[in-house]
Design a protein around this motif. Structure first.
Motif, mmCIF file in Angstrom:
data_model
loop_
_atom_site.group_PDB
_atom_site.id
_atom_site.type_symbol
_atom_site.label_atom_id
_atom_site.label_comp_id
_atom_site.label_asym_id
_atom_site.label_seq_id
_atom_site.Cartn_x
_atom_site.Cartn_y
_atom_site.Cartn_z
ATOM 1 N N LYS A 190 8.711 17.675 73.439
ATOM 2 C CA LYS A 190 7.442 17.651 74.165
ATOM 3 C C LYS A 190 7.310 18.923 74.997
ATOM 4 C CE LYS A 190 3.756 15.633 76.088
ATOM 5 N NZ LYS A 190 2.546 15.260 75.348
ATOM 6 N N ILE A 191 6.206 19.625 74.826
ATOM 7 C CA ILE A 191 5.961 20.861 75.571
ATOM 8 C C ILE A 191 4.994 20.569 76.717
ATOM 9 C CG2 ILE A 191 4.959 23.189 75.428
ATOM 10 C CD1 ILE A 191 6.074 23.390 72.610
ATOM 11 N N HIS A 192 5.313 21.044 77.908
ATOM 12 C CA HIS A 192 4.566 20.688 79.111
ATOM 13 C C HIS A 192 3.827 21.863 79.737
ATOM 14 C CE1 HIS A 192 6.501 16.630 79.725
ATOM 15 N NE2 HIS A 192 7.290 17.172 78.819
ATOM 16 N N SER A 193 4.102 23.069 79.326
ATOM 17 C CA SER A 193 3.540 24.257 79.970
ATOM 18 C C SER A 193 2.872 25.150 78.937
ATOM 19 C CB SER A 193 4.650 25.030 80.692
ATOM 20 O OG SER A 193 4.290 26.377 80.894
ATOM 21 N N VAL A 194 1.659 25.603 79.223
ATOM 22 C CA VAL A 194 0.964 26.485 78.277
ATOM 23 C C VAL A 194 1.660 27.834 78.168
ATOM 24 C CG1 VAL A 194 -0.681 27.482 79.936
ATOM 25 C CG2 VAL A 194 -1.317 27.269 77.518
ATOM 26 N N ASP A 195 2.278 28.304 79.250
ATOM 27 C CA ASP A 195 3.009 29.570 79.177
ATOM 28 C C ASP A 195 4.222 29.441 78.260
ATOM 29 O OD1 ASP A 195 1.233 30.839 80.868
ATOM 30 O OD2 ASP A 195 2.421 30.464 82.665
ATOM 31 N N TYR A 196 4.914 28.316 78.367
ATOM 32 C CA TYR A 196 6.059 28.081 77.490
ATOM 33 C C TYR A 196 5.597 27.931 76.038
ATOM 34 C CZ TYR A 196 10.224 25.886 75.510
ATOM 35 O OH TYR A 196 11.306 25.582 74.723
ATOM 36 N N LEU A 197 4.490 27.229 75.845
ATOM 37 C CA LEU A 197 3.930 27.078 74.505
ATOM 38 C C LEU A 197 3.581 28.443 73.914
ATOM 39 C CD1 LEU A 197 2.784 25.328 72.183
ATOM 40 C CD2 LEU A 197 0.596 25.328 73.429
ATOM 41 N N GLY B 167 4.626 32.407 69.942
ATOM 42 C CA GLY B 167 4.780 33.826 69.641
ATOM 43 C C GLY B 167 6.062 34.096 68.888
ATOM 44 N N LYS B 168 7.163 33.476 69.338
ATOM 45 C CA LYS B 168 8.451 33.661 68.688
ATOM 46 C C LYS B 168 8.447 33.079 67.268
ATOM 47 C CE LYS B 168 11.052 35.628 71.890
ATOM 48 N NZ LYS B 168 11.757 36.913 71.659
ATOM 49 N N LEU B 169 7.919 31.875 67.121
ATOM 50 C CA LEU B 169 7.976 31.212 65.824
ATOM 51 C C LEU B 169 7.056 31.874 64.798
ATOM 52 C CD1 LEU B 169 8.207 27.427 66.774
ATOM 53 C CD2 LEU B 169 9.945 28.840 65.683
ATOM 54 N N TYR B 170 5.823 32.152 65.200
ATOM 55 C CA TYR B 170 4.908 32.774 64.247
ATOM 56 C C TYR B 170 5.371 34.176 63.854
ATOM 57 C CZ TYR B 170 1.169 29.259 64.249
ATOM 58 O OH TYR B 170 0.431 28.104 64.051
ATOM 59 N N SER B 171 5.772 35.000 64.851
ATOM 60 C CA SER B 171 6.162 36.372 64.532
ATOM 61 C C SER B 171 7.477 36.409 63.749
ATOM 62 C CB SER B 171 6.274 37.212 65.806
ATOM 63 O OG SER B 171 7.261 36.693 66.680
ATOM 64 N N ASN C 174 -1.023 35.703 75.099
ATOM 65 C CA ASN C 174 -0.494 36.992 74.648
ATOM 66 C C ASN C 174 -0.989 37.352 73.254
ATOM 67 O OD1 ASN C 174 1.143 37.778 76.899
ATOM 68 N ND2 ASN C 174 2.558 36.144 76.344
ATOM 69 N N VAL C 175 -1.069 38.651 72.991
ATOM 70 C CA VAL C 175 -1.446 39.157 71.672
ATOM 71 C C VAL C 175 -0.210 39.176 70.783
ATOM 72 C CG1 VAL C 175 -2.337 41.154 70.409
ATOM 73 C CG2 VAL C 175 -3.327 40.533 72.624
ATOM 74 N N LEU C 176 -0.362 38.758 69.541
ATOM 75 C CA LEU C 176 0.762 38.719 68.618
ATOM 76 C C LEU C 176 0.944 40.083 67.967
ATOM 77 C CD1 LEU C 176 2.883 36.756 67.498
ATOM 78 C CD2 LEU C 176 1.342 36.297 65.602
ATOM 79 N N GLY C 177 1.950 40.831 68.427
ATOM 80 C CA GLY C 177 2.217 42.159 67.904
ATOM 81 C C GLY C 177 1.450 43.222 68.674
ATOM 82 N N GLY C 178 1.950 44.454 68.658
ATOM 83 C CA GLY C 178 1.270 45.551 69.335
ATOM 84 C C GLY C 178 1.561 45.608 70.816
ATOM 85 N N LYS C 179 1.090 46.683 71.448
ATOM 86 C CA LYS C 179 1.296 46.905 72.867
ATOM 87 C C LYS C 179 -0.013 47.313 73.520
ATOM 88 C CE LYS C 179 6.024 48.543 72.083
ATOM 89 N NZ LYS C 179 6.966 49.692 72.216
ATOM 90 N N GLU C 180 -0.178 46.889 74.770
ATOM 91 C CA GLU C 180 -1.407 47.203 75.481
ATOM 92 C C GLU C 180 -1.598 48.700 75.634
ATOM 93 O OE1 GLU C 180 -3.759 45.777 79.551
ATOM 94 O OE2 GLU C 180 -1.657 45.212 79.200
#
Length: 285
Positions: free
Chosen positions: A44-51, A56-60, A259-265
């Motif tokens: 169970k995930i409780h935080s949008v930041d953690y989500l 980001g880790k799983l998709y990338s 966060n954006v998936l990939g790239g740098k600001e």
């Protein structure tokens, strides 16, 4: 066209090598036309930041492995925070647990998979308190060739929203200057893909899709909206929306940034995953 699912009891970076190994083993299945991959987080995930971090880790990480076979647009869906009984009706051809157990389905056997269980509180990696949720939230975008970055944004919005999610999908007439415009999906296709993805992420959510013909769309005028979800590269749009709402005497929205998936600001997100790249690849076929 095999449908494959992998379950993770929780997400830990130390498990990434195990996941990579499983992905490499099933690449021969995923190269088949029409194949798809679902990753189920049982924790169970409780935080949008953690989500945001986990997605980001799983998709990338998963996409990087798939790119070994040039699988740039093979669908990946990360599922989370659902009643586990809802997975019984999913018609996967193959289910793999993070204990590397492989279950050949008919899907009725899914009830027997040992790993699909509630995770004990002490096993959770996310130790934060529950984030505040909103009855009505909104976001907007083009959502052309729905990709992993879009899915993270939509997943965060679904997580934060209890009842009603309003999505502005850019109308075709505003996309005339897009690169590789001939490969742009029609409005109906883009809207349908958004709705279909959200129905898998959070079936209980009421999704309203409207044609976006200006910067603000419904976010600048609908009083019931409480929050706005934006990507880090479009965060300035939140200020524009709140300026418009203040001018009409409406309450400002709580802006959540994903966060954006990939790239740098600093380089203008040049390496981010993008619909433009997917259209370019389509133009070469």
């Amino acid at each position: 066209m095999p449908a494959v699912a992998i379950t993770l009891s929780s997400y830990k970076e130390t498990d990434q090598n195990l996941l990579d190994g499983v992905l490499e083993d099933i690449l021969p299945l995923l190269v088949k036309e029409g194949s798809s991959l679902d990753i189920i987080i049982v924790e169970k995930i409780h935080s949008v930041d953690y989500l945001d971090y986990v997605l980001g880790k799983l998709y990338s990480g998963t996409r990087e492995t798939l790119l070994a076979e040039d699988l740039y647009d093979t669908p990946i869906n990360v599922l989370f925070n659902q009643d586990l009984s809802s997975y019984v009706d999913k018609k996967w051809d193959l289910l793999i647990t993070d204990k590397n157990e492989v279950v050949q389905l008919p899907h009725k056997e899914l009830r027997k998979v040992r790993l699909l269980k509630e995770v004990n509180e002490h096993e959770r990696q996310d130790s934060s308190k529950d984030d505040p949720l909103y009855m009505v939230s909104a976001l907007g975008g083009t959502f052309d060739h729905l990709h992993d970055g879009h899915k993270i944004l939509l997943s965060a919005a679904a997580f934060l929203t209890v009842s009603r999610l309003i999505i502005g999908v850019t109308d075709q007439e505003l996309l005339q200057k897009k690169q590789f415009r001939e490969q742009l999906e029609p409005y109906e296709t883009r809207s349908g893909n958004v709705r279909s993805f959200l129905s898998r992420i959070k079936p209980s959510l009421k999704v309203e899709i409207v044609a976006l013909r200006d910067v603000c769309g419904p976010t600048g005028a609908v009083p019931e909206i409480e929050s706005l979800i934006v990507s880090r590269e479009t965060v300035s749009g939140g200020q524009i929306v709140n300026n418009a709402r203040r001018s009409k005497g409406l309450k400002e929205l709580k802006v959540h940034v994903v966060n954006v998936l990939g790239g740098k600001e600093e380089d203008g997100w040049k390496e981010k995953i993008s619909s433009t790249e997917l259209r370019r690849r389509c133009s070469l076929k």
